[in-house]
Structures are given as structure tokens and as C-alpha cells.
Design a protein around this motif. Structure first.
Motif, PDB file in Angstrom:
ATOM      1  N   ILE A 145      -7.480   2.127  -2.708  1.00 27.32           N
ATOM      2  CA  ILE A 145      -7.619   2.390  -1.268  1.00 27.32           C
ATOM      3  C   ILE A 145      -8.373   1.252  -0.598  1.00 27.32           C
ATOM      4  O   ILE A 145      -8.059   0.858   0.530  1.00 27.32           O
ATOM      5  CB  ILE A 145      -8.312   3.749  -1.028  1.00 27.32           C
ATOM      6  N   PHE A 146      -9.350   0.667  -1.285  1.00 28.14           N
ATOM      7  CA  PHE A 146     -10.062  -0.485  -0.740  1.00 28.14           C
ATOM      8  C   PHE A 146      -9.086  -1.639  -0.503  1.00 28.14           C
ATOM      9  O   PHE A 146      -9.078  -2.252   0.566  1.00 28.14           O
ATOM     10  CB  PHE A 146     -11.181  -0.898  -1.697  1.00 28.14           C
ATOM     11  N   VAL A 147      -8.234  -1.913  -1.489  1.00 27.26           N
ATOM     12  CA  VAL A 147      -7.242  -2.985  -1.350  1.00 27.26           C
ATOM     13  C   VAL A 147      -6.257  -2.652  -0.237  1.00 27.26           C
ATOM     14  O   VAL A 147      -5.949  -3.501   0.606  1.00 27.26           O
ATOM     15  CB  VAL A 147      -6.523  -3.236  -2.695  1.00 27.26           C
ATOM     16  N   VAL A 148      -5.775  -1.415  -0.201  1.00 30.61           N
ATOM     17  CA  VAL A 148      -4.859  -0.999   0.868  1.00 30.61           C
ATOM     18  C   VAL A 148      -5.544  -1.147   2.229  1.00 30.61           C
ATOM     19  O   VAL A 148      -4.938  -1.635   3.188  1.00 30.61           O
ATOM     20  CB  VAL A 148      -4.368   0.454   0.651  1.00 30.61           C
ATOM     21  N   ILE A 198      -7.520   7.952  12.516  1.00 26.56           N
ATOM     22  CA  ILE A 198      -6.406   8.434  11.698  1.00 26.56           C
ATOM     23  C   ILE A 198      -6.279   7.621  10.411  1.00 26.56           C
ATOM     24  O   ILE A 198      -6.058   8.180   9.334  1.00 26.56           O
ATOM     25  CB  ILE A 198      -5.090   8.428  12.497  1.00 26.56           C
ATOM     26  N   VAL A 199      -6.431   6.294  10.510  1.00 23.36           N
ATOM     27  CA  VAL A 199      -6.361   5.467   9.309  1.00 23.36           C
ATOM     28  C   VAL A 199      -7.468   5.865   8.342  1.00 23.36           C
ATOM     29  O   VAL A 199      -7.229   6.047   7.149  1.00 23.36           O
ATOM     30  CB  VAL A 199      -6.434   3.962   9.666  1.00 23.36           C
ATOM     31  N   PRO A 258      -0.768  13.445  -1.228  1.00 22.39           N
ATOM     32  CA  PRO A 258      -0.113  12.554  -2.194  1.00 22.39           C
ATOM     33  C   PRO A 258      -0.400  11.086  -1.871  1.00 22.39           C
ATOM     34  O   PRO A 258      -0.402  10.690  -0.708  1.00 22.39           O
ATOM     35  CB  PRO A 258       1.371  12.860  -2.044  1.00 22.39           C
ATOM     36  N   PHE A 259      -0.641  10.296  -2.898  1.00 17.34           N
ATOM     37  CA  PHE A 259      -1.106   8.920  -2.731  1.00 17.34           C
ATOM     38  C   PHE A 259      -0.112   8.047  -1.955  1.00 17.34           C
ATOM     39  O   PHE A 259      -0.427   7.546  -0.880  1.00 17.34           O
ATOM     40  CB  PHE A 259      -1.397   8.306  -4.105  1.00 17.34           C
ATOM     41  N   TRP A 260       1.082   7.829  -2.515  1.00 17.10           N
ATOM     42  CA  TRP A 260       2.020   6.883  -1.889  1.00 17.10           C
ATOM     43  C   TRP A 260       2.527   7.342  -0.528  1.00 17.10           C
ATOM     44  O   TRP A 260       2.566   6.528   0.413  1.00 17.10           O
ATOM     45  CB  TRP A 260       3.187   6.562  -2.831  1.00 17.10           C
ATOM     46  N   PRO A 261       2.920   8.600  -0.342  1.00 17.36           N
ATOM     47  CA  PRO A 261       3.356   8.997   1.008  1.00 17.36           C
ATOM     48  C   PRO A 261       2.251   8.808   2.053  1.00 17.36           C
ATOM     49  O   PRO A 261       2.527   8.419   3.196  1.00 17.36           O
ATOM     50  CB  PRO A 261       3.720  10.472   0.850  1.00 17.36           C
ATOM     51  N   THR A 262       1.004   9.036   1.671  1.00 17.35           N
ATOM     52  CA  THR A 262      -0.104   8.866   2.610  1.00 17.35           C
ATOM     53  C   THR A 262      -0.317   7.394   2.942  1.00 17.35           C
ATOM     54  O   THR A 262      -0.528   7.033   4.099  1.00 17.35           O
ATOM     55  CB  THR A 262      -1.388   9.488   2.031  1.00 17.35           C
ATOM     56  N   VAL A 263      -0.236   6.537   1.945  1.00 17.50           N
ATOM     57  CA  VAL A 263      -0.369   5.098   2.178  1.00 17.50           C
ATOM     58  C   VAL A 263       0.766   4.590   3.063  1.00 17.50           C
ATOM     59  O   VAL A 263       0.550   3.843   4.012  1.00 17.50           O
ATOM     60  CB  VAL A 263      -0.440   4.323   0.839  1.00 17.50           C
ATOM     61  N   VAL A 264       1.988   5.030   2.773  1.00 20.04           N
ATOM     62  CA  VAL A 264       3.141   4.617   3.589  1.00 20.04           C
ATOM     63  C   VAL A 264       2.976   5.109   5.027  1.00 20.04           C
ATOM     64  O   VAL A 264       3.216   4.365   5.986  1.00 20.04           O
ATOM     65  CB  VAL A 264       4.466   5.116   2.964  1.00 20.04           C
ATOM     66  N   ALA A 265       2.554   6.354   5.208  1.00 23.51           N
ATOM     67  CA  ALA A 265       2.350   6.894   6.559  1.00 23.51           C
ATOM     68  C   ALA A 265       1.293   6.088   7.308  1.00 23.51           C
ATOM     69  O   ALA A 265       1.418   5.854   8.516  1.00 23.51           O
ATOM     70  CB  ALA A 265       1.937   8.367   6.482  1.00 23.51           C
ATOM     71  N   THR A 266       0.277   5.620   6.605  1.00 12.75           N
ATOM     72  CA  THR A 266      -0.756   4.802   7.237  1.00 12.75           C
ATOM     73  C   THR A 266      -0.177   3.475   7.709  1.00 12.75           C
ATOM     74  O   THR A 266      -0.466   3.025   8.820  1.00 12.75           O
ATOM     75  CB  THR A 266      -1.929   4.587   6.260  1.00 12.75           C
ATOM     76  N   PHE A 267       0.666   2.867   6.902  1.00 10.53           N
ATOM     77  CA  PHE A 267       1.316   1.625   7.333  1.00 10.53           C
ATOM     78  C   PHE A 267       2.255   1.872   8.515  1.00 10.53           C
ATOM     79  O   PHE A 267       2.380   1.023   9.397  1.00 10.53           O
ATOM     80  CB  PHE A 267       2.062   0.961   6.177  1.00 10.53           C
ATOM     81  N   ILE A 322       0.119   1.790  11.526  1.00 11.07           N
ATOM     82  CA  ILE A 322      -0.238   0.417  11.865  1.00 11.07           C
ATOM     83  C   ILE A 322       0.930  -0.261  12.573  1.00 11.07           C
ATOM     84  O   ILE A 322       0.745  -0.980  13.567  1.00 11.07           O
ATOM     85  CB  ILE A 322      -0.663  -0.372  10.603  1.00 11.07           C
ATOM     86  N   ALA A 323       2.146  -0.022  12.095  1.00 10.34           N
ATOM     87  CA  ALA A 323       3.331  -0.597  12.750  1.00 10.34           C
ATOM     88  C   ALA A 323       3.499  -0.021  14.154  1.00 10.34           C
ATOM     89  O   ALA A 323       3.808  -0.760  15.099  1.00 10.34           O
ATOM     90  CB  ALA A 323       4.575  -0.333  11.902  1.00 10.34           C
ATOM     91  N   LEU A 324       3.284   1.280  14.319  1.00  8.80           N
ATOM     92  CA  LEU A 324       3.360   1.896  15.643  1.00  8.80           C
ATOM     93  C   LEU A 324       2.318   1.274  16.578  1.00  8.80           C
ATOM     94  O   LEU A 324       2.617   0.969  17.731  1.00  8.80           O
ATOM     95  CB  LEU A 324       3.146   3.408  15.547  1.00  8.80           C
ATOM     96  N   HIS A 325       1.115   1.083  16.086  1.00 10.40           N
ATOM     97  CA  HIS A 325       0.068   0.449  16.873  1.00 10.40           C
ATOM     98  C   HIS A 325       0.512  -0.949  17.312  1.00 10.40           C
ATOM     99  O   HIS A 325       0.343  -1.327  18.472  1.00 10.40           O
ATOM    100  CB  HIS A 325      -1.227   0.384  16.062  1.00 10.40           C
ATOM    101  N   ALA A 326       1.097  -1.712  16.400  1.00 14.75           N
ATOM    102  CA  ALA A 326       1.556  -3.067  16.731  1.00 14.75           C
ATOM    103  C   ALA A 326       2.638  -3.028  17.808  1.00 14.75           C
ATOM    104  O   ALA A 326       2.619  -3.834  18.746  1.00 14.75           O
ATOM    105  CB  ALA A 326       2.082  -3.768  15.479  1.00 14.75           C
TER     106      ALA A 326
END
Length: 168
Positions: free
Chosen positions: A32-35, A61-62, A75-84, A87-91
Motif C-alpha cells: 500500500i505504501f508503494v501504491v 477517499i484515497v 479485496p486488495f486488487w479491486p480496491t487498488v484499481v478503484a483508487t486508480f 485518480i483518473a477521474l480527478h485528472a
């Protein structure tokens, strides 16, 4: 055995809803630190530096998403993907507000004039929760002793108070 095999991955970091041991939690923390670092690079420094309402919501939210992925409550990966995705929506929204001023005012707000030609707008101060002490502090930060020494004072969209001194 492939490192990205779901069974191997879950053996390393644990599975959502199960007890996660200290070693699995530690690996999740490192991941999570790296993400989080990667997200900060994608989000641009302004997302976590200027703090408009749009930026604050994103940060909350992040942080929430990353903590849920860390603790295993999601779940780890779905949560990480949702966070990205956030970030894309913010951009996309940041891109849009640079092109459409009305959208910028809607999502990020507008500055409010608190003082003009040395005269304080008491209603504007009350409406935005700025006390006399806050106004005096902003004036002192610009080296001004009295409100009459200011041409204008604005409450900016990010909450800063900017002061333009009288010339001459």
C-alpha cells in the motif's frame, strides 16, 4: 509457481475477511505504501498540495480506500484499481475545470472579496467563518498594521487569505 498467481498472492498478503497475521499485514503495508507513492506521482502534486474541496474529497477517499486494502476489510486488487480510477477521474475533472470556468466555480469554488479599499465586508467575513483575528493575522503576514492599509483582501478558493496592499 507464478508470483502473481492468486493463490500465491493471497498466501502472501491474506484474504479479505480472514484473520491476517503480522507478516501478511506487513506485506500489505509495504504494498500500500508503494501504491500510495505511485498514486501521488499520477495525481500530480497539486491534488494533495492546494486543497480545494475537490482535492480534499479525493484525499479522504484515497486514504480510506488504501486503509481498507491495508487492513483486509476490502479485496486488495479491486480496491487498488478503484483508487486508480478515482485518480483518473480527478485528472479528467482537473483538465475540464481548466477549460470551463463555470465548472471550475462549481467544483472548486471562487474567491471572495473580504476587504475593498480598506473597508471590511462584515457579511462576507461572517458568511465564510473569518473572524477579525484571522483578518488581522493575514494583514500582519503581509506586513500591514491596519485593514486601511489594504487595497483588497480575498478569501481564496483553497482557504488562503491573500492581501494586496495599497500602493504608495
Amino acid at each position: 509457481m507464478d508470483a502473481f498467481d492468486p493463490q500465491t498472492f493471497h498466501a502472501l498478503i491474506g484474504v479479505q475477511g480472514e484473520d491476517i497475521g503480522w507478516a501478511q499485514m506487513s506485506l500489505r503495508a509495504v504494498a500500500i505504501f508503494v501504491v500510495g507513492l505511485i498514486i501521488m506521482r499520477f495525481a500530480a502534486s497539486r491534488a494533495f498540495g492546494k486543497w480545494t474541496a475537490l482535492d480534499i474529497i479525493l484525499a479522504v477517499i484515497v486514504g480510506s480506500n488504501l486503509s481498507r486494502a491495508l487492513t483486509g476489510s476490502a479485496p486488495f486488487w479491486p480496491t487498488v484499481v478503484a483508487t486508480f480510477v478515482l485518480i483518473a477521474l480527478h485528472a479528467v475533472l482537473i483538465w475540464a475545470v481548466t477549460r470551463w470556468p463555470s465548472l471550475s466555480r462549481l467544483l472548486k469554488g471562487r474567491s471572495v472579496r473580504l476587504v475593498i479599499d480598506g473597508a471590511v465586508d462584515e457579511e462576507a467575513l461572517r458568511r465564510h467563518g473569518i473572524g477579525p483575528g484571522d483578518l488581522r493575522m493575514a494583514l500582519r503576514a503581509r506586513g500591514l498594521a491596519e485593514v486601511e492599509d489594504a487595497e483588497t483582501v480575498h478569501l481564496e478558493r483553497n482557504g488562503d487569505i491573500s492581501v494586496i496592499p495599497r500602493s504608495g
